[in-house]
Design an enzyme around this catalytic site. Sequence first.
Site, PDB file in Angstrom:
ATOM      1  CG  ASP A   1      -1.914  -1.089   1.246  1.00 40.15           C
ATOM      2  OD1 ASP A   1      -2.239  -1.589   0.161  1.00 40.15           O
ATOM      3  OD2 ASP A   1      -2.375  -1.445   2.347  1.00 40.15           O
TER       4      ASP A   1
HETATM    5  N1  URA Z   1      -1.521  -5.965   3.716  1.00 43.60           N
HETATM    6  C1  URA Z   1      -1.970  -4.696   3.766  1.00 43.60           C
HETATM    7  O1  URA Z   1      -3.010  -4.424   4.337  1.00 43.60           O
HETATM    8  N2  URA Z   1      -1.232  -3.750   3.146  1.00 43.60           N
HETATM    9  C2  URA Z   1      -0.066  -3.988   2.519  1.00 43.60           C
HETATM   10  O2  URA Z   1       0.557  -3.078   1.996  1.00 43.60           O
HETATM   11  C3  URA Z   1       0.377  -5.321   2.480  1.00 43.60           C
HETATM   12  C4  URA Z   1      -0.355  -6.283   3.078  1.00 43.60           C
END
Ligand code: URA
Length: 242
Positions: A104
């Site tokens: 993310d």
């Molecule tokens: N899970 C999440 O919620 N975000 C990420 O970036 C990776 C795994």
Amino acid sequence: MAERLQKVMANAGVASRRASEELIQEGRVMVNGVVVTELGTKVESDDSISVDGKLLKKDEKKVYYLLYKPRGVISAAKDNKGREVVTDYLKDVPERLYPVGRLDYDTSGLLILTNDGDFANQMMHPRYKVDKTYVAKVEGLITPDSIKKLRNGVVIDGKPTSRARAKILSRDTKKNTSIVSLTIHEGRYHQVKKMFDAVGHKVQKLSRTTYGTLTLDGLTSGEYRELSHNEVRELLKLINNK
Ligand code: URA
């Protein structure tokens, strides 16, 4: 032998197969000077293919990098709004790289980038179950009972998660926060944040610290290094043992 355009693109390191399909549909790919938007299009080995006007080199050397992705950067090779993307951190690398999976925007940590489409597809395929460890700072004081639930699987988006490893690293009673390490092998959308949500803890900060046999040792945020042949071989071994 004629092969599907998106497969040839992925093998040449343009992007993963799915991302290559998007490039085709967006009208960014030309075959012998003609824009092609049809996904089933087959190409021959002597066809000339270009993406965004750049000719594709079909026999580019395969390279593999590990980036310590900073928070606030998009996990993509390009952003159409001009925002900072992970490949901005590997400007010195001449090969055209793209990330293996996504972190993310507000997640930091270990991200592999490569121009090897087959490798990327294998790493991302849920069947191969490559372990990834995340360290999360969450709101509230997490209990052993919640940790047990995370380990056994919680329901997110209507489907239970697989067994996971979870461990409390610390709890801050003054700030009312906990630090938890969670190891999963699936890669569902926002999986870690949703898993903590499912046990009533909002994630404040998230970082990925391991990916298969790889760790972030020796790197600080924004730094990268090339993976050795041995490291790539070890990752492929994880898959071939499944
Ligand atoms: N899970 C999440 O919620 N975000 C990420 O970036 C990776 C795994």
